[in-house]
Each structure stands twice: as structure tokens, then as C-alpha cells.
Design an enzyme around this catalytic site. Structure first.
Site, PDB file in Angstrom:
ATOM      1  N   ASP A   1       0.302  -7.765   1.591  1.00 22.06           N
ATOM      2  CA  ASP A   1       0.575  -6.331   1.558  1.00 22.06           C
ATOM      3  C   ASP A   1       2.081  -6.061   1.554  1.00 22.06           C
ATOM      4  OD1 ASP A   1      -0.023  -3.638   1.405  1.00 22.06           O
ATOM      5  OD2 ASP A   1      -0.159  -3.369   3.571  1.00 22.06           O
TER       6      ASP A   1
ATOM      7  N   SER B   1       4.856   2.010   8.026  1.00 21.13           N
ATOM      8  CA  SER B   1       4.558   0.850   7.190  1.00 21.13           C
ATOM      9  C   SER B   1       5.740   0.502   6.290  1.00 21.13           C
ATOM     10  CB  SER B   1       3.323   1.116   6.330  1.00 21.13           C
ATOM     11  OG  SER B   1       2.171   1.223   7.124  1.00 21.13           O
TER      12      SER B   1
ATOM     13  N   HIS C   1       0.815  -1.218   0.000  1.00 21.56           N
ATOM     14  CA  HIS C   1       0.000   0.000   0.000  1.00 21.56           C
ATOM     15  C   HIS C   1       0.851   1.271   0.000  1.00 21.56           C
ATOM     16  CE1 HIS C   1       0.529  -0.217   4.483  1.00 21.56           C
ATOM     17  NE2 HIS C   1       0.524   1.102   4.361  1.00 21.56           N
TER      18      HIS C   1
END
Length: 356
Positions: free
Chosen positions: A137, A209, A107
Site C-alpha cells: 500500500d 495515511s 490508497h
């Protein structure tokens, strides 16, 4: 005082001095190491010498964690449809190999037109997407540069609940930041593991992230992914403090290797859902997807899958991992129990794709 008296006085003085010196050596061991009274007895002990620190561990791992800026070009709408603007997405990444392969989150780089990597030594590098895996992801990037710092890795980190961990990333673009906590729950490492990640209370925020979760020795345990969110009364996502996630290292490494080799991750699937049988070894089938390999082979809800290719089944998660790691097109011999009868059928593994 006579000569003999002087001699006796000196003899007693020497004896007393030796005795005092011996006592000092016994009770002040620093004197035995040549530190002297000024350094050992009168000075207070160093505070920094006894404090706990993860500086050495972070010195090994932190230089391998980079800041990632992915830029996407958005076209205008309405009166401004002929105008375009750039949107920058913030994240972190981990240098995994000497030849420039990095791991980050899917993402972070999804729909990016260009990606820039800021290395901790001050260099800004342009990165290319090698491939992504939306199910975990994860994304693999490639940069071209010399003297890259590689994060420490071991093939089996053996993560346990209660292990001290540190999250390294770039939250809110503040620069590299370290947060510390423990492993709250250890995740699974199989290819069917799409959601069962490492859970930790080390704080993660926007920009973390794709960063690194490392242990107290600086060894990579996982790729930080997200924090836990719930919907409030206005149907807006709200972060929950103390619940954050990371993709386990073994799974992330396997995904990276597959993407480097094949450009994508290939998983097998049969199209059934089930759980462990409480009364006997096997997997209770609770649902079968229409048109799936399991449906075509004749597997029905209520069946108990006892064995696949002669391997007796006890764990639903390990069964799904075994199927996921089987090459699509492979025929599997499946032993079922249905209404007390033993049935053997053959099913052909299909490829699992995102969204299935």
C-alpha cells in the site's frame, strides 16, 4: 576607644566578613558564576528549562511531511450521467529526496486524475505518480521544486518495542498534527512483508495515511498506513483505539528505490505456504498452489524444505523474503525431506503479482 582597640575591632570585622563570604560561596554556587543573589537565590527556577520536549526533533522532521489532495473525476449516473464531479481524497506524504521524490500510501492516490501537494512552507505543488505497490500500500510521487525539506533518515533505524514515536500527518484536513505514543510491535522489513508492519498506539485518523512515524530524534521509522478495524454487529467497520500501523522504513525505502528504478516492485514466488518445523530446522509445507512453480517442481504438502541453494532454512519469514528478493526466472535448487527420504529438485522462480 584607643587606636589599638579600633584596629582590633576592624580586624575582627574583616575576618568575620571573609568567613561569611566563604560560607555564601559554598552554599550558594550561583554566586560563583556571577549570577548574584537577585538572579540565583531569590528568583524561582525556570519551569521551561527543565521540561521535556520533542520540539527539536519535530523541527527536523515535520517540515518534510506534506498534505496530499488527490482529485478524481467521477461520471454521473442515471439522469445525471452526462454530468461529472470531482472527488478529493485526503492524505499525507513524506519528502524523501532532494530531487522531489515522495512516499505516500497507494490508497491515497489510487485512481487519481490529479494530485496536489501542500508543502509546510505554503507552496502548492502538482505531483505525478511514479509508481505504486498495492502489496505494501505504498506509492511514490514526484514533484518539481527547489529547497525541499528532506526528512532525516538512517539506513537501519533499529526500531524496538517501547521506543517513543510520533506520527505526523494531516488528520481530517485540520492542518499538520502530531500524536505521540510508543512502538507496540516492531514489523519485519523483507519484501514478502505485506502485513507485518510496525504497530503503535500513536493515534492515526483519516488523512494521516502516508505520513511519517518518527522517533524521539526526528528520524523516520515508517510510513503511517492505517488503524485497526473490526466489523460491528451491523457489519460496519469500526476503528479500534490504540492499534495503528506503519510500513517499516527499510521496507518503504526498498519499495521506493525499486519503483524509481523499474517503475514497479518485482517479487519472486514459488507458490507454497509453510511454517517452521518444531523438531528440526526446515520449513513444513502446508499448501501448494496449483500450477505454481512449487507444484510444477513436485513439492507437496507435508514436505519439509531443508535448504534452498545450499542455504539451510530455519525461519519461514526469512525464507519467504529470500524467495521474494530472487529475480523471476532464476532456478533454485531445493533440498526436501519427504517421508524420511532426502530429495533434491529444481524450481524456477515466478513473479508475484498483486492478487496472487
Amino acid at each position: 576607644m584607643t587606636g589599638r582597640s579600633i584596629f582590633n575591632f576592624l580586624l575582627k570585622s574583616v575576618f568575620l566578613g571573609v568567613a561569611v563570604a566563604a560560607l555564601l560561596l559554598v552554599f550558594l554556587p550561583d554566586l560563583r558564576q556571577g549570577k548574584g543573589l537577585a538572579q540565583g537565590f531569590f528568583n524561582s527556577p525556570s519551569v521551561s528549562a527543565s521540561r521535556e520536549s520533542y520540539f527539536t526533533a519535530l523541527s527536523r522532521s515535520a517540515p518534510a511531511v506534506v498534505n496530499i489532495y488527490s482529485v478524481s473525476i467521477e461520471n454521473g449516473s442515471g439522469l445525471f450521467r452526462n454530468q461529472s464531479r470531482g472527488r478529493t481524497n485526503l492524505g499525507s506524504g513524506v519528502i524523501m529526496t532532494e530531487n522531489g521524490y515522495l512516499l505516500t500510501c497507494h490508497h491515497v492516490v489510487a485512481d487519481a486524475d490529479s494530485i496536489y501537494v501542500a508543502v509546510q512552507d505554503g507552496r502548492i505543488l502538482e505531483a505525478q505518480i511514479v509508481g505504486t505497490d498495492p502489496l505494501t500500500d505504498l506509492a511514490v510521487l514526484k514533484v518539481t521544486a527547489d529547497n525541499l525539506h528532506i526528512i532525516p533518515q538512517v539506513s537501519e533505524p533499529d526500531t524496538h518495542v517501547g521506543d517513543v514515536v510520533m506520527a505526523i500527518g494531516n488528520p481530517f484536513d485540520l492542518g499538520q498534527t502530531i500524536t505521540q505514543g510508543i512502538v507496540s510491535r516492531a514489523g519485519r522489513n523483507g519484501l514478502s512483508n505485506y502485513v507485518d508492519f510496525i504497530q503503535t498506539d500513536a493515534v492515526l485518523n483519516q488523512g494521516n495515511s502516508g505520513g511519517a512515524l518518527v522517533d524521539s530524534n526526528g528520524i523516520l521509522l515508517g510510513i503511517t498506513n492505517a488503524n485497526f478495524q473490526v466489523l460491528d454487529s451491523n457489519n460496519r467497520a469500526r476503528n479500534v483505539d490504540g492499534i495503528n500501523f506503519a510500513v517499516p522504513y527499510e521496507l518503504a525505502k526498498r519499495v521506493m528505490d525499486e519503483i524509481i528504478s523499474n517503475g514497479r516492485v518485482v517479487r519472486g514466488q514459488l507458490g507454497f505456504v509453510g511454517g517452521e518445523n518444531r523438531n528440526r530446522p526446515g520449513i513444513d509445507v502446508s499448501a501448494v498452489a496449483k500450477g505454481s512453480p512449487a507444484d510444477i517442481a513436485g513439492i507437496r504438502p507435508g514436505d519439509i524444505i531443508v535448504a534452498i541453494d545450499g542455504v539451510r532454512l530455519e525461519s519461514a519469514s526469512k525464507t519467504l523474503d529470500m524467495i521474494a528478493e530472487t529475480e523471476p526466472g532464476t532456478e533454485l535448487e531445493i533440498e526436501l525431506s519427504r517421508d524420511g527420504r532426502s530429495i533434491t529438485i529444481t524450481a524456477t522462480v515466478a513473479e508475484l503479482r498483486a492478487g496472487q
